[in-house]
Write a protein that holds these residues in place. Structure first.
Motif, PDB file in Angstrom:
ATOM      1  N   GLY B 200       0.815  -1.216   0.000  1.00  0.00           N
ATOM      2  CA  GLY B 200       0.000   0.000   0.000  1.00  0.00           C
ATOM      3  C   GLY B 200       0.847   1.263   0.000  1.00  0.00           C
ATOM      4  O   GLY B 200       0.393   2.321  -0.428  1.00  0.00           O
ATOM      5  N   GLN B 201       2.091   1.151   0.484  1.00  0.00           N
ATOM      6  CA  GLN B 201       2.966   2.321   0.522  1.00  0.00           C
ATOM      7  C   GLN B 201       3.302   2.782  -0.898  1.00  0.00           C
ATOM      8  O   GLN B 201       3.284   3.972  -1.193  1.00  0.00           O
ATOM      9  N   GLY B 205       2.107   6.131  -3.011  1.00  0.00           N
ATOM     10  CA  GLY B 205       3.068   6.991  -3.693  1.00  0.00           C
ATOM     11  C   GLY B 205       2.657   7.221  -5.136  1.00  0.00           C
ATOM     12  O   GLY B 205       2.672   8.350  -5.637  1.00  0.00           O
ATOM     13  N   TYR B 218      11.561   7.430  -2.511  1.00  0.00           N
ATOM     14  CA  TYR B 218      11.098   8.338  -1.455  1.00  0.00           C
ATOM     15  C   TYR B 218      10.272   7.643  -0.378  1.00  0.00           C
ATOM     16  O   TYR B 218      10.127   8.168   0.719  1.00  0.00           O
ATOM     17  N   VAL B 219       9.681   6.514  -0.700  1.00  0.00           N
ATOM     18  CA  VAL B 219       8.748   5.903   0.238  1.00  0.00           C
ATOM     19  C   VAL B 219       9.233   4.543   0.751  1.00  0.00           C
ATOM     20  O   VAL B 219       9.283   4.315   1.962  1.00  0.00           O
ATOM     21  N   PRO B 222      13.375   4.488   2.356  1.00  0.00           N
ATOM     22  CA  PRO B 222      13.603   5.073   3.677  1.00  0.00           C
ATOM     23  C   PRO B 222      13.073   4.179   4.804  1.00  0.00           C
ATOM     24  O   PRO B 222      13.634   4.156   5.894  1.00  0.00           O
ATOM     25  N   GLN B 223      12.013   3.443   4.515  1.00  0.00           N
ATOM     26  CA  GLN B 223      11.505   2.521   5.532  1.00  0.00           C
ATOM     27  C   GLN B 223      12.322   1.236   5.553  1.00  0.00           C
ATOM     28  O   GLN B 223      12.748   0.764   6.605  1.00  0.00           O
ATOM     29  N   TYR B 227      14.429  -0.742   8.544  1.00  0.00           N
ATOM     30  CA  TYR B 227      14.091  -2.075   9.040  1.00  0.00           C
ATOM     31  C   TYR B 227      15.254  -3.049   8.836  1.00  0.00           C
ATOM     32  O   TYR B 227      15.349  -4.057   9.524  1.00  0.00           O
ATOM     33  N   ILE B 299      11.442   5.062  13.772  1.00  0.00           N
ATOM     34  CA  ILE B 299      10.274   5.872  13.441  1.00  0.00           C
ATOM     35  C   ILE B 299       9.405   6.000  14.689  1.00  0.00           C
ATOM     36  O   ILE B 299       8.980   4.997  15.244  1.00  0.00           O
ATOM     37  N   PRO B 300       9.147   7.231  15.140  1.00  0.00           N
ATOM     38  CA  PRO B 300       8.363   7.409  16.364  1.00  0.00           C
ATOM     39  C   PRO B 300       7.013   6.700  16.285  1.00  0.00           C
ATOM     40  O   PRO B 300       6.336   6.768  15.256  1.00  0.00           O
ATOM     41  N   GLY B 301       6.682   6.015  17.364  1.00  0.00           N
ATOM     42  CA  GLY B 301       5.376   5.361  17.421  1.00  0.00           C
ATOM     43  C   GLY B 301       5.402   3.921  16.981  1.00  0.00           C
ATOM     44  O   GLY B 301       4.543   3.137  17.364  1.00  0.00           O
ATOM     45  N   LEU B 302       6.386   3.558  16.167  1.00  0.00           N
ATOM     46  CA  LEU B 302       6.484   2.165  15.747  1.00  0.00           C
ATOM     47  C   LEU B 302       7.258   1.401  16.814  1.00  0.00           C
ATOM     48  O   LEU B 302       8.273   1.866  17.289  1.00  0.00           O
TER      49      LEU B 302
END
Ligand SMILES: Nc1ncnc2c1ncn2[C@@H]1O[C@H](COP(=O)(O)OP(=O)(O)O)[C@@H](O)[C@H]1O
Ligand SMILES: [Mg+2]
Lengths: 248, 308
Positions: B200-201, B205, B218-219, B222-223, B227, B299-302
């Protein structure tokens, strides 16, 4: 049928391998119209939306947006997608970016705005959906309702001519649905043209100009909400409406 | 629960104090290790400003005397002096080990990312990528180094622009070998992380008008690169240790130096114990450093332990 429809979907068919998912779907919308697409799971609603912004490729038929043929091989899909905003059931926010980052990415990288202009635009759009106080929050720090509003702001930041909503509230806890619908209603009031897949009947009743009932990839019935909901012509429509009504 | 009233047991206090004491010890050891290395390297570059080049920073006799003065350590005083005598050679070898590992890792990374992306999103390129990684991971690293060094005689054709950067051009051959090999392993770790990013990411995009490549850049990356850090650190650690294979193509890195000294002095146990400690220090530094990086870019929150 007016000849100058803003979005015209005609006789669109789509197969995934041997499985036909859309079978001669037709409907049209004028500028500023809200059309609600309903139908059982697997009936092809998401696929229909995706054909409009070419995330899925229809094999037959024609879709024109503002007079331009969408399905033509010459169509610049990136340009098309700039004009068509999409909001997803599962939000699909960019997990590594703040709310501002999510909304600013398109303006920055697709529209070519400067970093600062993009951030300003993002802030304005987030304010528009009531999230002025969450500019620097990451998706995982937001509630579902807030995430979906960021998703809407992200689409709006591209200044689209048409917005597609694919079950924007069905992944949300009931108490969070209202805030998202409220934002959508405000968009309707501003005159946005919206094609919405949703089973929120009160929303459809209140804002839809037309409701299209899709089953098994075919348009079974379409009409203004009061007619389709109160006096469905087809038995299948009535049965489907009863089924979802009993879930509310 | 209202206010802590129960006195804490000794066990609890030790358990609480222990991590911090261990930490302080580890940090002190690390500071000593890297302090010694940096001062040794700088000393060599400055042509012996601190101590004559090739001589230990501290005189072996001084250390021997100090050890002899302590009752429990008197027995190992001679060994301590021997180790101190080794330090200039070890520092020199470690320099090459660090440089070879670092440069190969970074260069390998820039090959690994396209390999991983091709593998996940490519069609024809996915097969190329698969072929490359399987070939490089499926054959012995030492054999690869031998092919580059003996087979292709690459040391003789190092470009003039970079020739002479290192005391011996064969260092470039080692870097090339570790880069090509490490890229294959890094690509596997990164591929796993790329695959773990939700589809879905990319869809999102593309829906805002990014091209597929832009969405990846860009999407997804970076993730995925975030990981990948914990598993990628394995490759970092392996490369530090595998860089010792460069010794087999005559690169005078840490292992090669130590092996030379051991052969000359016949003090195999002492030399290889020290060598082991050196690699351990390098590896611990690398893994602690990557832990810090991982925390920094989280990543904050993860959740910290994000499941795959
Ligand atoms: N990418 C895909 N590949 C293969 N089949 C798909 C794909 N996407 C959807 N389908 C199939 O197309 C049909 C319609 O799906 P969809 O448009 O998601 O329906 P809805 O949104 O109404 O639930 C389903 O049978 C689904 O399994
Ligand atoms: Mg759907």
């Amino acid at each position: 049928m007016s000849d100058d429809a803003f979005l015209r979907v005609s006789e669109v068919s789509k197969w995934y391998g041997d499985e036909q998912v859309l079978d001669g779907v037709s409907f049209e919308m004028d500028r500023g119209d809200v059309t609600v697409l309903i139908g059982p799971s697997g009936s092809g609603k998401s696929t229909m939306l995706r054909c409009v912004n070419r995330l899925a490729e229809a094999q037959e038929g024609s879709i024109t947006l503002d007079g331009e043929e969408v399905l033509s091989p010459d169509t610049d899909v990136d340009e098309l997608r700039r004009d068509v905003g999409m909001v997803f059931q599962s939000f699909n926010l960019f997990a590594h970016l703040t709310a501002t980052g999510n909304v600013a990415l398109g303006p920055r990288r697709v529209l070519g705005l400067s970093e600062e202009e993009a951030r300003d635009r993002a802030a304005a759009q987030l304010e528009r959906v009531g999230l002025a106080d969450q500019l620097d929050s990451y998706p995982a720090e937001l509630s579902g309702g807030q995430q979906q509003r960021v998703g809407i702001a992200r689409a709006l930041a591209m200044e689209p001519k048409l917005m597609l909503f694919d079950e924007p509230t069905s992944a949300l806890d009931p108490e969070l649905i209202g805030e998202v619908l409220e934002v959508m209603r405000a968009l309707v009031d501003e005159g946005m043209t919206m094609l919405v897949v949703t089973h929120e009947m009160s929303f459809a009743r209140a804002v839809a100009d037309e409701v299209v009932f899709l089953d098994d990839g075919r348009v079974v019935e379409r009409g203004p909400p009061e007619q389709l909901f109160e006096r469905p012509e087809k038995e299948r429509t009535g049965r489907f409406l009863e089924r979802i009504a009993s879930h509310d | 629960m209202a206010g802590a009233t129960r006195p804490r047991t000794v066990g609890e206090r030790v358990a609480d104090a222990d991590p911090s004491a261990g930490r302080i010890l580890l940090v002190a050891a690390g500071a000593l290790f890297w302090g010694w290395l940096l001062v040794s390297w700088v000393n060599r570059w400055l042509g012996g400003a601190i101590a004559p080049v090739g001589e230990p920073l501290v005189a072996p006799e001084t250390v021997e005397g100090a050890f002899a003065a302590v009752p429990g350590l008197a027995a190992v005083a001679a060994d301590a002096a021997f180790v101190v005598e080794l330090t200039p050679v070890l520092a020199q070898g470690t320099w090459l080990t660090v440089v070879i590992t670092g440069v190969s890792l970074v260069c390998g990374f820039f090959i690994a990312v396209p390999l991983a992306v091709a593998r996940v999103y490519g069609r024809f390129s996915a097969w190329l990528s698969l072929g490359y990684t399987e070939l490089l991971r499926g054959t012995p690293l030492l054999a690869q180094l031998f092919v580059l060094y003996y087979g292709l005689n690459l040391a003789a054709s190092v470009p003039a622009a970079v020739s002479g950067v290192f005391p011996r051009d064969v260092v470039w051959v080692a870097i090339l070998g570790f880069t090509l090999n490490g890229a294959a392993y890094q690509a596997e770790y990164i591929r796993g992380a790329v695959e773990s990013v939700d589809d879905g990411q990319i869809t999102a995009g593309r829906a805002i008008g990014l091209s597929k490549l832009e969405s990846i850049y860009y999407v997804v990356l970076p993730q995925a690169l975030r990981y990948a850090i914990p598993s990628w650190t394995n490759e970092f650690v392996y490369l530090i240790k595998y860089s010792s294979l460069a010794g087999f193509i005559t690169v005078p890195e840490l292992y090669y130096r130590a092996d030379q000294v051991a052969t000359e002095t016949f003090r195999y146990t002492a030399v290889f114990l020290v060598l082991g400690a050196m690699y351990l220090a390098l590896v611990l530094t690398a893994s602690k450093f990557m832990e810090r990086v991982d925390d920094r870019v989280a990543i904050p929150g993860l959740g910290v332990d994000r499941e795959r």
